[in-house]
Design a protein around this motif. Structure first.
Motif, PDB file in Angstrom:
ATOM      1  N   GLU A  14      -6.403  -6.086  51.491  1.00 47.68           N
ATOM      2  CA  GLU A  14      -6.831  -6.913  52.626  1.00 47.68           C
ATOM      3  C   GLU A  14      -7.128  -6.053  53.853  1.00 47.68           C
ATOM      4  O   GLU A  14      -8.095  -6.300  54.575  1.00 47.68           O
ATOM      5  CB  GLU A  14      -5.738  -7.948  52.938  1.00 47.68           C
ATOM      6  N   ALA A  17     -10.430  -4.358  53.247  1.00 50.21           N
ATOM      7  CA  ALA A  17     -11.517  -5.330  53.388  1.00 50.21           C
ATOM      8  C   ALA A  17     -11.773  -5.677  54.850  1.00 50.21           C
ATOM      9  O   ALA A  17     -12.929  -5.760  55.290  1.00 50.21           O
ATOM     10  CB  ALA A  17     -11.190  -6.592  52.590  1.00 50.21           C
ATOM     11  N   LEU A  21     -15.074  -5.038  57.011  1.00 58.45           N
ATOM     12  CA  LEU A  21     -15.756  -6.176  57.630  1.00 58.45           C
ATOM     13  C   LEU A  21     -16.394  -5.766  58.948  1.00 58.45           C
ATOM     14  O   LEU A  21     -17.538  -6.124  59.232  1.00 58.45           O
ATOM     15  CB  LEU A  21     -14.762  -7.319  57.833  1.00 58.45           C
ATOM     16  N   SER A  24     -19.374  -3.632  58.237  1.00 61.64           N
ATOM     17  CA  SER A  24     -20.501  -4.310  57.585  1.00 61.64           C
ATOM     18  C   SER A  24     -21.538  -4.819  58.586  1.00 61.64           C
ATOM     19  O   SER A  24     -22.655  -5.161  58.192  1.00 61.64           O
ATOM     20  CB  SER A  24     -20.010  -5.485  56.738  1.00 61.64           C
ATOM     21  N   PHE A  27     -22.408  -8.368  57.732  1.00 56.67           N
ATOM     22  CA  PHE A  27     -22.926  -8.312  56.365  1.00 56.67           C
ATOM     23  C   PHE A  27     -24.373  -7.817  56.298  1.00 56.67           C
ATOM     24  O   PHE A  27     -25.104  -8.122  55.373  1.00 56.67           O
ATOM     25  CB  PHE A  27     -22.785  -9.665  55.647  1.00 56.67           C
ATOM     26  N   SER A  33     -20.264  -4.335  52.934  1.00 53.63           N
ATOM     27  CA  SER A  33     -20.210  -5.748  52.529  1.00 53.63           C
ATOM     28  C   SER A  33     -19.626  -5.905  51.136  1.00 53.63           C
ATOM     29  O   SER A  33     -18.834  -6.826  50.879  1.00 53.63           O
ATOM     30  CB  SER A  33     -21.609  -6.370  52.589  1.00 53.63           C
ATOM     31  N   VAL A  34     -19.995  -5.024  50.230  1.00 57.19           N
ATOM     32  CA  VAL A  34     -19.435  -5.058  48.874  1.00 57.19           C
ATOM     33  C   VAL A  34     -17.936  -4.763  48.917  1.00 57.19           C
ATOM     34  O   VAL A  34     -17.146  -5.402  48.211  1.00 57.19           O
ATOM     35  CB  VAL A  34     -20.185  -4.067  47.943  1.00 57.19           C
ATOM     36  N   VAL A  36     -15.931  -5.422  51.360  1.00 59.46           N
ATOM     37  CA  VAL A  36     -15.291  -6.620  51.909  1.00 59.46           C
ATOM     38  C   VAL A  36     -15.028  -7.639  50.803  1.00 59.46           C
ATOM     39  O   VAL A  36     -13.905  -8.117  50.624  1.00 59.46           O
ATOM     40  CB  VAL A  36     -16.156  -7.261  53.025  1.00 59.46           C
ATOM     41  N   VAL A  37     -16.050  -7.964  50.048  1.00 57.83           N
ATOM     42  CA  VAL A  37     -15.922  -8.987  49.005  1.00 57.83           C
ATOM     43  C   VAL A  37     -14.932  -8.534  47.921  1.00 57.83           C
ATOM     44  O   VAL A  37     -14.053  -9.296  47.511  1.00 57.83           O
ATOM     45  CB  VAL A  37     -17.305  -9.330  48.404  1.00 57.83           C
ATOM     46  N   ALA A  38     -15.061  -7.298  47.472  1.00 54.68           N
ATOM     47  CA  ALA A  38     -14.157  -6.786  46.437  1.00 54.68           C
ATOM     48  C   ALA A  38     -12.716  -6.702  46.949  1.00 54.68           C
ATOM     49  O   ALA A  38     -11.770  -7.067  46.237  1.00 54.68           O
ATOM     50  CB  ALA A  38     -14.633  -5.418  45.960  1.00 54.68           C
ATOM     51  N   TYR A  40     -11.219  -8.426  49.461  1.00 53.33           N
ATOM     52  CA  TYR A  40     -10.605  -9.741  49.609  1.00 53.33           C
ATOM     53  C   TYR A  40     -10.364 -10.391  48.248  1.00 53.33           C
ATOM     54  O   TYR A  40      -9.355 -11.067  48.046  1.00 53.33           O
ATOM     55  CB  TYR A  40     -11.441 -10.656  50.491  1.00 53.33           C
ATOM     56  N   GLY A  41     -11.271 -10.176  47.295  1.00 54.73           N
ATOM     57  CA  GLY A  41     -11.066 -10.709  45.952  1.00 54.73           C
ATOM     58  C   GLY A  41      -9.799 -10.148  45.320  1.00 54.73           C
ATOM     59  O   GLY A  41      -8.971 -10.897  44.782  1.00 54.73           O
TER      60      GLY A  41
END
Length: 110
Positions: A14, A17, A21, A24, A27, A33-34, A36-38, A40-41
């Motif tokens: 987190e 990410a 953020l 990014s 975004f 951006s990638v 961030v998504v990875a 947080y996932g």
């Protein structure tokens, strides 16, 4: 994997990410951006596994407290955002609250 190890992974993911953020730029930059998504996932996946064995109140206190302190340190190092005395005191109170919750609360891990 031990639940507290999963929680540590979730917190670090987190923080990474959240740091990405900012990088990014809304975004508009692909690589951050990638991340961030990875990030947080992974963070929420590990957090969901942690909640199978540790009460949500304990998990969230550790998650938010550690995340706030770590992201403040990242902001200091990467973005030269130096916390002033009230910020340092506030961070200390957050850490103190998490410690009190973990040491003295009757909420126990299953």
């Amino acid at each position: 994997m031990p639940p507290y190890a999963l929680l540590a992974i979730a917190i670090v993911a987190e923080v990474i990410a959240t740091s990405a953020l900012r990088a990014s730029e809304g975004f508009s930059r692909w690589v951050p951006s990638v991340i961030v998504v990875a990030g947080y996932g992974l963070a929420f996946y590990c957090l969901s596994l942690t909640l199978k064995s540790i009460p949500v109140g304990i998990v969230y206190a550790i998650w938010s407290g550690a995340g706030i302190v770590l992201i403040s340190m990242v902001a200091l190092v990467l973005y030269r955002q130096v916390p002033d005395l009230p910020a340092i005191l506030g961070l200390g109170l957050i850490v103190s609250g998490v410690v009190v919750l973990n040491l003295f609360s009757k909420m126990q891990a299953h």
